[in-house]
Write a protein that holds these residues in place. Structure first.
Motif, mmCIF file in Angstrom:
data_model
loop_
_atom_site.group_PDB
_atom_site.id
_atom_site.type_symbol
_atom_site.label_atom_id
_atom_site.label_comp_id
_atom_site.label_asym_id
_atom_site.label_seq_id
_atom_site.Cartn_x
_atom_site.Cartn_y
_atom_site.Cartn_z
ATOM 1 N N ARG A 162 -15.167 0.481 27.303
ATOM 2 C CA ARG A 162 -16.136 0.151 28.357
ATOM 3 C C ARG A 162 -15.796 -1.171 29.040
ATOM 4 N N GLY A 163 -14.541 -1.347 29.348
ATOM 5 C CA GLY A 163 -14.096 -2.561 30.024
ATOM 6 C C GLY A 163 -12.730 -2.983 29.530
ATOM 7 N N LEU A 164 -12.325 -4.178 29.904
ATOM 8 C CA LEU A 164 -11.054 -4.716 29.435
ATOM 9 C C LEU A 164 -11.101 -4.937 27.927
ATOM 10 N N ALA A 165 -9.953 -4.780 27.278
ATOM 11 C CA ALA A 165 -9.875 -5.038 25.842
ATOM 12 C C ALA A 165 -9.812 -6.534 25.595
ATOM 13 N N TYR A 166 -10.524 -6.981 24.561
ATOM 14 C CA TYR A 166 -10.509 -8.390 24.180
ATOM 15 C C TYR A 166 -10.479 -8.464 22.665
ATOM 16 N N GLY A 167 -9.514 -9.237 22.135
ATOM 17 C CA GLY A 167 -9.410 -9.363 20.691
ATOM 18 C C GLY A 167 -8.052 -9.868 20.277
ATOM 19 N N GLY A 168 -7.504 -9.288 19.208
ATOM 20 C CA GLY A 168 -6.215 -9.758 18.730
ATOM 21 C C GLY A 168 -5.832 -9.116 17.415
ATOM 22 N N ASP A 169 -4.735 -9.588 16.834
ATOM 23 C CA ASP A 169 -4.291 -9.101 15.528
ATOM 24 C C ASP A 169 -5.276 -9.554 14.457
ATOM 25 N N TYR A 170 -5.714 -8.604 13.662
ATOM 26 C CA TYR A 170 -6.650 -8.900 12.582
ATOM 27 C C TYR A 170 -5.968 -8.545 11.276
ATOM 28 N N ASN A 171 -5.855 -9.548 10.389
ATOM 29 C CA ASN A 171 -5.153 -9.375 9.113
ATOM 30 C C ASN A 171 -6.115 -9.658 7.954
ATOM 31 N N PRO A 172 -7.065 -8.766 7.726
ATOM 32 C CA PRO A 172 -8.081 -9.020 6.684
ATOM 33 C C PRO A 172 -7.485 -9.100 5.293
ATOM 34 N N GLU A 173 -6.293 -8.504 5.096
ATOM 35 C CA GLU A 173 -5.681 -8.534 3.768
ATOM 36 C C GLU A 173 -5.313 -9.947 3.338
ATOM 37 N N GLN A 174 -5.315 -10.894 4.272
ATOM 38 C CA GLN A 174 -5.026 -12.286 3.927
ATOM 39 C C GLN A 174 -6.254 -13.013 3.381
ATOM 40 N N TRP A 175 -7.416 -12.344 3.383
ATOM 41 C CA TRP A 175 -8.669 -13.011 3.053
ATOM 42 C C TRP A 175 -9.481 -12.179 2.058
ATOM 43 N N PRO A 176 -10.314 -12.830 1.239
ATOM 44 C CA PRO A 176 -11.192 -12.066 0.341
ATOM 45 C C PRO A 176 -12.204 -11.258 1.143
ATOM 46 N N ALA A 177 -12.709 -10.214 0.515
ATOM 47 C CA ALA A 177 -13.585 -9.270 1.213
ATOM 48 C C ALA A 177 -14.855 -9.930 1.736
ATOM 49 N N ASP A 178 -15.318 -11.007 1.106
ATOM 50 C CA ASP A 178 -16.568 -11.608 1.593
ATOM 51 C C ASP A 178 -16.384 -12.309 2.939
ATOM 52 N N VAL A 179 -15.145 -12.539 3.356
ATOM 53 C CA VAL A 179 -14.894 -13.120 4.675
ATOM 54 C C VAL A 179 -14.972 -12.049 5.766
ATOM 55 N N TRP A 180 -14.775 -10.792 5.411
ATOM 56 C CA TRP A 180 -14.681 -9.742 6.420
ATOM 57 C C TRP A 180 -15.972 -9.600 7.225
ATOM 58 N N ARG A 181 -17.104 -9.658 6.558
ATOM 59 C CA ARG A 181 -18.373 -9.505 7.289
ATOM 60 C C ARG A 181 -18.621 -10.696 8.208
ATOM 61 N N GLU A 182 -18.190 -11.862 7.804
ATOM 62 C CA GLU A 182 -18.269 -13.019 8.697
ATOM 63 C C GLU A 182 -17.344 -12.823 9.896
ATOM 64 N N ASP A 183 -16.184 -12.258 9.671
ATOM 65 C CA ASP A 183 -15.279 -11.957 10.779
ATOM 66 C C ASP A 183 -15.946 -11.034 11.790
ATOM 67 N N ILE A 184 -16.572 -9.985 11.298
ATOM 68 C CA ILE A 184 -17.219 -9.021 12.196
ATOM 69 C C ILE A 184 -18.314 -9.703 13.010
ATOM 70 N N ARG A 185 -19.107 -10.549 12.356
ATOM 71 C CA ARG A 185 -20.175 -11.255 13.070
ATOM 72 C C ARG A 185 -19.600 -12.126 14.186
ATOM 73 N N LEU A 186 -18.535 -12.848 13.887
ATOM 74 C CA LEU A 186 -17.927 -13.728 14.887
ATOM 75 C C LEU A 186 -17.242 -12.928 15.990
ATOM 76 N N MET A 187 -16.652 -11.802 15.631
ATOM 77 C CA MET A 187 -16.054 -10.956 16.665
ATOM 78 C C MET A 187 -17.093 -10.518 17.685
ATOM 79 N N ARG A 188 -18.234 -10.130 17.209
ATOM 80 C CA ARG A 188 -19.300 -9.709 18.127
ATOM 81 C C ARG A 188 -19.759 -10.890 18.982
ATOM 82 N N GLU A 189 -19.814 -12.056 18.385
ATOM 83 C CA GLU A 189 -20.208 -13.249 19.139
ATOM 84 C C GLU A 189 -19.204 -13.577 20.239
ATOM 85 N N ALA A 190 -17.925 -13.348 19.958
ATOM 86 C CA ALA A 190 -16.876 -13.668 20.927
ATOM 87 C C ALA A 190 -16.664 -12.560 21.957
ATOM 88 N N GLY A 191 -17.254 -11.393 21.745
ATOM 89 C CA GLY A 191 -17.066 -10.288 22.673
ATOM 90 C C GLY A 191 -15.857 -9.439 22.373
#
Length: 681
Positions: A15-44
């Protein structure tokens, strides 16, 4: 399913231009992933690339697969309505493959085996590597074919076309040569093996080219060129094999791989034809005063690879990108201008490497959307602001840039031959010469496409041909017909010299283009590094370095002449009426101001118009009825909009409700305006 239908599905999903980047969750513990998702939504963020280097985690032992962590990540992203550009992880073979099958590791020209410990440590010709790459790709495609997060397939990562010299590559090279040439007699003719008695009796006698250090004298140019072509083709075979696997499971999902722009070792004209959308990774240095020029050139090339269709910027840097030496920070505000420049020149995305800065590994100090300092940083504030800009420009998705009136010819075969050893000069740099011709057009805001020598050139007012050393008969005939039919052409020295096998064309220089140009180059005279000549052109005196053609006029007229040196008074540039068109020839490397005058003289003669006159450092480009104005300088700039003849334009990036912009527009340092014209929907 046609690639346009696949891309339509992707656009509808995002629904528009793509915005984001390479996401490497395997570099981080699983409890960081939900914080990542929250921040992704904040950044668009609406699209992330996942799994690029995860082979060793997905298949920790041969034939033993663990998709649990990736299942969880994919589910989290789907729940957040963030699409996934899912990568086949084959750019980073696991350690067990290297240790159990060391024959999969590539070998350089000196016979040294490349070690495990970085990435792309595989031989593209290895049947063992290809078997294991196909197996992990098959399992990945089977598992995620119906997953709601899957938006696009990303095959491998930054293919490099490494010229491997292992036994599997030698055998593959021989098969490739047999397919290309048909008979060993035809190969002997193509390579000119009568010289130095190099004649081959069998394809089985041919090896990969030895490095200069292992030869008494220079290598065979035809063999070098064919080995470069072969190395490129071997990598493309690997890409195509994985593409075919995922396409069999998901025929509706688009497929891409990330190009590296003006990258020497892969012919991206051929690669672009094998994927659904062209994608680019680009990292101009933030402190490079011509970084925006280099970016624009690469963006125009990516757009041109598929005939002007939108492309994707899959990787760029929010700040430092570790190019060596001292990696300065990006100036405040520059991120916005450099990112939206890609959109102005046809990108349907703004994406970065990577989402969250790594704690370990070779690129731990590479910038990211979420830096080590987290959300308290200027980078994060600029990333979230840029996300709002990208959303405001969503209507541009799928839209084309306005047609260009100038084409610059770009051919990888010629590039490979031009920078081979044993030429009159070893200092003719293809990318530098491309930029020399492109620079004046970019500064003048004259839109440019790039074109293959075989392309239909009839729509262009001016065709620029920088140093096309190698050209086949079809390419030469195409360029000649373009001028005969009324086109304007600018060609630079050392063009048309050899055929597609790197054999010198008979009859004198410039070989394929003598009649077109109305000249004969009697001799090449590469200038020594400390030699500078004066050149007169239309009342302007400039300088020339690096190269001098000794030109004999054969119908052409002098356009510029040398003012000193042993050939004072002789032509440095010529112009020739040919058929209904005009061909201009440049027989040296002039200084930038002289080059600017010569290039813009040709553009003016051809009638190629700029988008808009702007102050130096302010770029103007048009896409889908929108005028982009980008200030690439650290000073305020004022632009007179009256020549643009816009009807009540509004700035789509204005923080408040967009209001009509009239008269003179002021852009702050690194400021951007996107004006929607009155006739735009």
């Amino acid at each position: 399913m046609h690639h346009d239908d696949r891309l339509a599905g992707l656009r509808q999903r995002l629904r528009g231009l793509a915005y984001g980047g390479d996401y490497n969750p395997e570099q981080w513990p699983a409890d960081v992933w939900r914080e990542d998702i929250r921040l992704m939504r904040e950044a668009g963020v609406n699209l992330v690339t996942v799994g690029v280097f995860s082979w060793g985690l997905l298949e920790p032992r041969p034939g033993v697969f663990d998709f649990g962590w990736l299942d969880e990540v994919m589910d989290l992203l789907a729940e957040a309505e963030i699409g996934v550009d899912l990568a086949t992880p084959t750019a980073a073979p696991p350690s067990w493959l290297a240790h159990e099958h060391p024959e999969t590791l590539p070998v350089d020209g000196e016979g040294r085996q490349i070690a495990f410990g970085a990435r792309v440590h595989y031989c593209a010709s290895s049947p063992v590597f290809r078997y294991h790459a196909a197996r992990i790709t098959e399992r990945l495609a089977e598992r995620y074919a119906g997953h709601p997060a899957l938006a696009m397939w990303h095959i491998g990562n930054e293919y490099v076309g490494f010229g491997c010299h292992c036994p599997a590559s030698v055998a593959h090279f021989r098969r490739w040569l047999a397919d290309r040439h048909g008979t060993v007699e035809a190969l002997n003719d193509a390579w000119g093996t009568a010289f130095w008695g190099q004649r081959y009796d069998s394809f089985d006698h041919i090896g990969t080219p030895a490095p200069r250090s292992r030869l008494i004298s220079g290598p065979n140019p035809g063999q070098l060129l064919d080995f470069q072509r072969f190395s490129h083709a071997a990598s493309l075979e690997c890409f195509a094999a994985e593409r075919d696997i995922v396409r069999r499971h998901t025929p509706h999902v688009p497929v891409t791989t990330n190009f590296m722009g003006s990258f020497k070792h892969l012919d991206y004209w051929r690669w672009a034809a094998e994927e659904d959308v062209v994608s680019l990774d680009i990292y101009p240095r933030p402190w490079d005063p011509e970084g925006q020029l280099l970016s624009a050139c690469n963006f125009d090339l990516m757009r041109s690879l598929r005939g002007g269709k939108p492309w994707l910027m899959l990787e760029s840097a929010t700040g430092n990108n570790l190019t060596g030496g001292r990696n300065s920070a990006r100036p405040p505000g520059q991120l916005r201008a450099r990112s939206l420049q890609a959109v102005a020149r046809g990108s349907d995305s703004v994406m970065f490497f990577q989402w969250r800065a790594s704690r370990a590994g070779a690129e731990r100090f590479h910038s990211a959307m979420v830096p080590h300092g987290g959300t308290r940083t200027r980078t994060w504030r600029e990333v979230t602001a840029l996300g709002r800009d990208v959303r405001r420009l969503g209507d541009l998705t799928g839209g084309a840039c306005d047609p260009a009136e100038v084409a610059v010819v770009w051919d990888w075969d010629s590039w490979w031959a031009l920078e081979a050893p044993d030429l009159p000069s070893g200092d003719v740099d293809f990318k530098a010469r491309i930029l020399d011709h492109y620079r004046p057009l970019w500064h003048a805001n004259i839109p440019v496409d790039f074109a293959h020598p075989h392309a239909d050139l009839s729509a262009y007012r001016l065709v620029v041909v920088p140093n096309l050393f190698l050209v086949d008969d079809a390419g030469a005939a195409n360029l000649t017909a373009y001028v005969r039919d009324g086109g304007h052409l600018l060609m630079s020295y050392f063009s048309g010299i050899v055929d597609e096998h790197d054999r010198v064309r008979p009859g004198g220089y410039p070989g394929a283009f003598r009649d077109l140009l109305g000249i004969m180059v009697e001799e090449f005279n590469p200038l020594q590094p400390d030699v500078t000549l004066s050149v007169n052109h239309a009342g302007h005196t400039g300088t020339a370095t690096d190269w001098q053609d000794i030109i004999l006029l054969d119908g052409a007229e002098p356009l510029a002449t040398y003012a000193d040196g042993e050939y004072a008074g002789q032509p440095a540039a010529t112009r020739h009426r040919f058929g209904a068109g005009t061909a201009t020839y440049l027989g040296t490397s002039p200084d930038r101001e002289t080059m600017r005058r010569l290039v813009l003289d040709c553009a003016g003669l051809a009638g190629a118009a700029p988008v808009l006159a702007t102050p130096d450092g302010v770029e103007a480009a048009r896409r889908s009825g929108h005028l982009f104005l980008l200030n690439h300088t650290a000073r305020e700039a004022t632009i007179d909009l009256s020549p643009a003849a816009l009807s009540h334009p509004v700035d789509l990036l204005a923080d408040d409700t967009p209001a009509p912009v009239t008269g003179r527009l002021r852009l702050p340092p690194y400021g951007v305006a996107v004006l929607r014209e009155g006739n735009a929907s």
